[in-house]
Design a protein around this motif. Structure first.
Motif, mmCIF file in Angstrom:
data_model
loop_
_atom_site.group_PDB
_atom_site.id
_atom_site.type_symbol
_atom_site.label_atom_id
_atom_site.label_comp_id
_atom_site.label_asym_id
_atom_site.label_seq_id
_atom_site.Cartn_x
_atom_site.Cartn_y
_atom_site.Cartn_z
ATOM 1 N N PRO A 85 21.187 8.185 -29.186
ATOM 2 C CA PRO A 85 21.706 8.255 -30.482
ATOM 3 C C PRO A 85 20.581 8.388 -31.542
ATOM 4 N N ALA A 86 19.547 7.448 -31.334
ATOM 5 C CA ALA A 86 18.428 7.351 -32.335
ATOM 6 C C ALA A 86 17.742 8.710 -32.215
ATOM 7 N N VAL A 87 17.694 9.419 -31.300
ATOM 8 C CA VAL A 87 17.074 10.652 -31.090
ATOM 9 C C VAL A 87 17.755 11.797 -31.794
ATOM 10 N N ARG A 88 19.249 11.751 -31.706
ATOM 11 C CA ARG A 88 19.882 12.611 -32.513
ATOM 12 C C ARG A 88 19.831 12.503 -33.724
ATOM 13 N N GLU A 89 19.884 11.342 -34.517
ATOM 14 C CA GLU A 89 19.630 11.067 -35.962
ATOM 15 C C GLU A 89 18.144 11.489 -36.169
ATOM 16 N N GLN A 90 17.192 11.310 -35.526
ATOM 17 C CA GLN A 90 15.805 11.653 -35.751
ATOM 18 C C GLN A 90 15.803 13.363 -36.047
ATOM 19 N N MET A 108 14.635 13.277 -22.344
ATOM 20 C CA MET A 108 13.316 13.181 -22.172
ATOM 21 C C MET A 108 12.439 12.839 -23.559
ATOM 22 N N VAL A 109 13.373 13.407 -24.624
ATOM 23 C CA VAL A 109 12.915 12.751 -26.076
ATOM 24 C C VAL A 109 12.946 11.320 -26.165
ATOM 25 N N ALA A 110 14.173 10.716 -25.522
ATOM 26 C CA ALA A 110 14.506 9.381 -25.796
ATOM 27 C C ALA A 110 13.326 8.654 -24.913
ATOM 28 N N ILE A 170 16.091 23.760 -19.070
ATOM 29 C CA ILE A 170 16.369 22.231 -18.907
ATOM 30 C C ILE A 170 17.773 22.269 -19.981
ATOM 31 N N ASP A 171 18.748 21.562 -19.585
ATOM 32 C CA ASP A 171 20.015 21.486 -20.335
ATOM 33 C C ASP A 171 19.586 20.580 -21.346
ATOM 34 N N GLU A 172 20.248 20.410 -22.535
ATOM 35 C CA GLU A 172 20.224 19.881 -23.566
ATOM 36 C C GLU A 172 20.428 18.084 -23.396
ATOM 37 N N ASP A 173 21.342 17.679 -22.538
ATOM 38 C CA ASP A 173 21.277 16.381 -22.215
ATOM 39 C C ASP A 173 20.050 15.933 -21.596
ATOM 40 N N GLU A 174 19.357 16.667 -20.658
ATOM 41 C CA GLU A 174 18.106 16.265 -20.167
ATOM 42 C C GLU A 174 17.068 16.284 -21.323
ATOM 43 N N ILE A 175 16.886 17.225 -21.941
ATOM 44 C CA ILE A 175 16.046 17.227 -23.050
ATOM 45 C C ILE A 175 16.224 16.017 -24.033
ATOM 46 N N SER A 205 16.358 13.773 -39.701
ATOM 47 C CA SER A 205 15.620 13.190 -40.532
ATOM 48 C C SER A 205 14.595 13.852 -41.046
ATOM 49 N N ALA A 206 14.304 13.690 -42.334
ATOM 50 C CA ALA A 206 13.155 14.460 -43.236
ATOM 51 C C ALA A 206 11.793 13.797 -42.567
ATOM 52 N N GLU A 207 11.778 12.494 -42.077
ATOM 53 C CA GLU A 207 10.480 11.819 -41.740
ATOM 54 C C GLU A 207 10.104 12.492 -40.185
ATOM 55 N N THR A 208 11.255 12.805 -39.261
ATOM 56 C CA THR A 208 10.630 13.322 -38.259
ATOM 57 C C THR A 208 11.220 14.729 -37.800
ATOM 58 N N PRO A 209 10.672 15.616 -38.427
ATOM 59 C CA PRO A 209 11.180 17.159 -38.372
ATOM 60 C C PRO A 209 10.555 17.476 -37.086
ATOM 61 N N PHE A 210 9.503 16.890 -36.187
ATOM 62 C CA PHE A 210 8.949 17.219 -35.151
ATOM 63 C C PHE A 210 9.983 16.962 -33.995
ATOM 64 N N VAL A 211 10.883 16.155 -34.109
ATOM 65 C CA VAL A 211 11.589 15.757 -32.857
ATOM 66 C C VAL A 211 12.671 16.914 -32.681
ATOM 67 N N GLY A 212 13.334 17.510 -33.877
ATOM 68 C CA GLY A 212 14.022 18.816 -33.740
ATOM 69 C C GLY A 212 13.423 19.882 -33.308
ATOM 70 N N GLU A 213 12.171 20.006 -33.650
ATOM 71 C CA GLU A 213 11.289 21.107 -33.481
ATOM 72 C C GLU A 213 11.046 21.225 -31.788
#
Length: 83
Positions: free
Chosen positions: A11-16, A46-48, A38-43, A19-27
């Motif tokens: 959930p924190a990754v989804r919030e990131q 991996m970010v988490a 790789i499916d979205e849940d696995e991605i 967020s304007a502070e962490t655009p690199f997460v969505g990128e």
């Protein structure tokens, strides 16, 4: 690293991603969706995992969260850091 802890950070990754502070997460998520099969849940997992790795480092060293290190870990995906 505890799998339940990593999943709790999704959930924190989804919030990131919004967020304007962490655009690199969505990128990173968009890059992995485009470049891999790789499916979205696995991605998200991996970010988490990368977020958990940085949080563990922060707790072990008693320092601040290192956004630069977190960003670097995300750039290494889909390879995961070793804990």
């Amino acid at each position: 690293m505890d799998d339940e802890f990593i999943h709790s950070l999704v959930p924190a990754v989804r919030e990131q991603t919004n967020s304007a502070e962490t655009p690199f997460v969505g990128e990173t998520i968009a890059r992995l969706k485009d470049e891999t099969d790789i499916d979205e849940d696995e991605i998200l997992y991996m970010v988490a995992f990368c977020l958990a790795d940085e949080l563990e480092r922060m707790n072990a060293e008693g320092g601040a969260f290192d956004t630069g290190r977190y960003r670097m870990l995300l750039q290494l995906l889909p390879s995961l850091p070793e804990s």
